[in-house]
Design an enzyme around this catalytic site. Structure first.
Site, PDB file in Angstrom:
ATOM      1  N   ASN A 225       0.874  -1.173   0.000  1.00 32.72           N
ATOM      2  CA  ASN A 225       0.000   0.000   0.000  1.00 32.72           C
ATOM      3  C   ASN A 225       0.910   1.220   0.000  1.00 32.72           C
ATOM      4  O   ASN A 225       1.559   1.525   1.000  1.00 32.72           O
ATOM      5  CB  ASN A 225      -0.908  -0.005   1.238  1.00 32.72           C
ATOM      6  CG  ASN A 225      -1.825   1.208   1.285  1.00 32.72           C
ATOM      7  OD1 ASN A 225      -1.432   2.307   0.924  1.00 32.72           O
ATOM      8  ND2 ASN A 225      -3.043   1.017   1.758  1.00 32.72           N
TER       9      ASN A 225
ATOM     10  N   GLU B 272      -3.993   1.764  -2.821  1.00 33.22           N
ATOM     11  CA  GLU B 272      -4.094   3.204  -2.558  1.00 33.22           C
ATOM     12  C   GLU B 272      -3.198   4.003  -3.501  1.00 33.22           C
ATOM     13  O   GLU B 272      -2.429   4.858  -3.070  1.00 33.22           O
ATOM     14  CB  GLU B 272      -3.767   3.525  -1.093  1.00 33.22           C
ATOM     15  CG  GLU B 272      -4.984   3.447  -0.195  1.00 33.22           C
ATOM     16  CD  GLU B 272      -4.822   4.240   1.089  1.00 33.22           C
ATOM     17  OE1 GLU B 272      -5.465   5.309   1.199  1.00 33.22           O
ATOM     18  OE2 GLU B 272      -4.085   3.790   1.979  1.00 33.22           O
TER      19      GLU B 272
ATOM     20  N   TYR C  73      -7.689  -4.105  -2.066  1.00 35.17           N
ATOM     21  CA  TYR C  73      -7.609  -3.072  -1.049  1.00 35.17           C
ATOM     22  C   TYR C  73      -8.932  -3.101  -0.281  1.00 35.17           C
ATOM     23  O   TYR C  73      -9.940  -2.536  -0.709  1.00 35.17           O
ATOM     24  CB  TYR C  73      -7.364  -1.694  -1.674  1.00 35.17           C
ATOM     25  CG  TYR C  73      -7.360  -0.572  -0.674  1.00 35.17           C
ATOM     26  CD1 TYR C  73      -6.726  -0.708   0.559  1.00 35.17           C
ATOM     27  CD2 TYR C  73      -7.994   0.629  -0.943  1.00 35.17           C
ATOM     28  CE1 TYR C  73      -6.725   0.311   1.489  1.00 35.17           C
ATOM     29  CE2 TYR C  73      -7.996   1.671  -0.031  1.00 35.17           C
ATOM     30  CZ  TYR C  73      -7.358   1.503   1.189  1.00 35.17           C
ATOM     31  OH  TYR C  73      -7.366   2.527   2.105  1.00 35.17           O
TER      32      TYR C  73
ATOM     33  N   ASP D  20      -3.809  -5.048   0.995  1.00 38.67           N
ATOM     34  CA  ASP D  20      -4.059  -4.421   2.288  1.00 38.67           C
ATOM     35  C   ASP D  20      -5.450  -4.859   2.731  1.00 38.67           C
ATOM     36  O   ASP D  20      -6.452  -4.402   2.183  1.00 38.67           O
ATOM     37  CB  ASP D  20      -3.964  -2.901   2.155  1.00 38.67           C
ATOM     38  CG  ASP D  20      -4.313  -2.168   3.445  1.00 38.67           C
ATOM     39  OD1 ASP D  20      -4.597  -2.839   4.463  1.00 38.67           O
ATOM     40  OD2 ASP D  20      -4.310  -0.929   3.435  1.00 38.67           O
TER      41      ASP D  20
ATOM     42  N   ASN E 206      -6.654  -4.508   5.861  1.00 37.25           N
ATOM     43  CA  ASN E 206      -7.176  -3.687   6.948  1.00 37.25           C
ATOM     44  C   ASN E 206      -7.786  -4.518   8.069  1.00 37.25           C
ATOM     45  O   ASN E 206      -8.755  -4.113   8.716  1.00 37.25           O
ATOM     46  CB  ASN E 206      -8.194  -2.675   6.407  1.00 37.25           C
ATOM     47  CG  ASN E 206      -7.531  -1.379   5.976  1.00 37.25           C
ATOM     48  OD1 ASN E 206      -6.724  -0.811   6.713  1.00 37.25           O
ATOM     49  ND2 ASN E 206      -7.873  -0.903   4.791  1.00 37.25           N
TER      50      ASN E 206
ATOM     51  N   ASP F 109       2.768   4.745   4.977  1.00 35.05           N
ATOM     52  CA  ASP F 109       2.662   4.183   6.330  1.00 35.05           C
ATOM     53  C   ASP F 109       2.706   2.654   6.310  1.00 35.05           C
ATOM     54  O   ASP F 109       2.808   2.026   7.363  1.00 35.05           O
ATOM     55  CB  ASP F 109       1.414   4.694   7.060  1.00 35.05           C
ATOM     56  CG  ASP F 109       0.161   4.702   6.204  1.00 35.05           C
ATOM     57  OD1 ASP F 109       0.227   4.382   4.997  1.00 35.05           O
ATOM     58  OD2 ASP F 109      -0.922   5.035   6.736  1.00 35.05           O
ATOM     59  N   HIS F 110       2.643   2.052   5.114  1.00 34.95           N
ATOM     60  CA  HIS F 110       2.801   0.613   4.939  1.00 34.95           C
ATOM     61  C   HIS F 110       4.178   0.319   4.346  1.00 34.95           C
ATOM     62  O   HIS F 110       4.815   1.203   3.773  1.00 34.95           O
ATOM     63  CB  HIS F 110       1.749   0.055   3.980  1.00 34.95           C
ATOM     64  CG  HIS F 110       0.344   0.184   4.445  1.00 34.95           C
ATOM     65  ND1 HIS F 110      -0.426  -0.885   4.844  1.00 34.95           N
ATOM     66  CD2 HIS F 110      -0.472   1.275   4.543  1.00 34.95           C
ATOM     67  CE1 HIS F 110      -1.626  -0.477   5.178  1.00 34.95           C
ATOM     68  NE2 HIS F 110      -1.686   0.838   4.998  1.00 34.95           N
TER      69      HIS F 110
END
Length: 260
Positions: free
Chosen positions: A7, A34, A111, A152, A154, A252-253
């Site tokens: 991501n 993303e 995603y 990702d 989540n 951030d990933h």
């Protein structure tokens, strides 16, 4: 074959980071989430110059998925609808699903919605999305080929996937209902290949930008590779590369790489 999932939290913002990483690692397939860019504005040429074929499904400012492959993919499909029909049309407005076939393996890049907060409309959307994902993968299984699913998600599937399990049942991405929904999908015949090689706690793929999440290693493992049985048996290794997260203005990933 090496397949990586990442991501990137905006491909245009992380373009040089991704280019540098690909030059160092030369994976066969890179699955991005993303990307946050419409297809006509995607920065194609720098990655094509590295020898990759690009398959993209994006939208302005949000979501977006892409697959880079050194070899051409066959039967590329974007969204749920081409596989399971109009029942998924509304969900495909958000660009979250892309897949294609490489060397006989169906590669699926996802995603999964974040869900925002427990009980919210976005949370219910996430659960409905996961239900459709199950239908989608069931339909793909009728192709009678092995499937590699990554992205990702989540969702931290186990308590050891989070730096602390405190209040995890009340936290988005680790609530019992989310875990149950994902486990229902995996029960179709998919296994978490990262845990085949790394059963211990302390492995994370995402760290919040806030409160020094990365420096303090307050992370979550929410980026996954799931494989059907034959591929799972053929898997050689699966690992997380934290190096890109150490760079200036990173996503951030960080990438998770699978080799089979």
């Amino acid at each position: 074959m090496r397949v990586a999932t990442w991501n990137v939290n905006s491909i245009r913002s992380r373009q040089q980071i991704v280019i540098d990483w690909l030059q160092q690692h030369q994976v066969d397939v890179l699955c991005l989430q993303e990307t946050k860019v419409q297809d006509h504005q995607f920065p194609r040429s720098p990655f094509e110059d590295l020898g990759y074929k690009l398959y993209i499904s994006g939208q302005k400012s949000y979501n977006g998925v892409a697959i880079f492959s050194l070899k051409p993919l066959e039967k590329v499909s974007c969204g749920f609808s081409p596989i399971i029909g109009d029942i998924a049309a509304d969900f495909d407005e958000q660009k979250r699903v892309i897949s294609g076939i490489l060397d006989g393996v169906r590669i699926v890049n996802l995603y999964v919605p974040n869900g925002s907060s427990l009980g919210s409309d976005k949370y219910e959307y996430k659960l409905s999305w996961l239900e459709l994902l199950g239908q989608y993968l069931q339909k793909l299984q009728t192709e009678k080929r092995e499937i590699s699913v990554c992205g990702d998600f989540n969702i931290a599937l186990e308590d050891k996937d989070i730096y602390t399990a405190k209040n995890r049942e009340k936290h988005i991405m680790s609530s019992p209902v989310e875990r149950e929904a994902l486990n229902k999908v995996l029960a179709l015949g998919f296994q978490d290949v990262f845990r085949k090689f790394n059963p211990e706690e302390g492995h994370f793929s995402w760290w919040d930008y806030r409160a020094g999440g990365f420096i303090r290693n307050r992370g979550w493992r929410i980026d996954h590779h799931y494989l059907t049985d034959k591929l799972y048996q053929q898997a050689i290794k699966c690992w997380i590369d934290p190096e890109p997260r150490k760079l200036e203005k990173p996503s951030d990933h960080t990438p998770v790489i699978l080799e089979f």
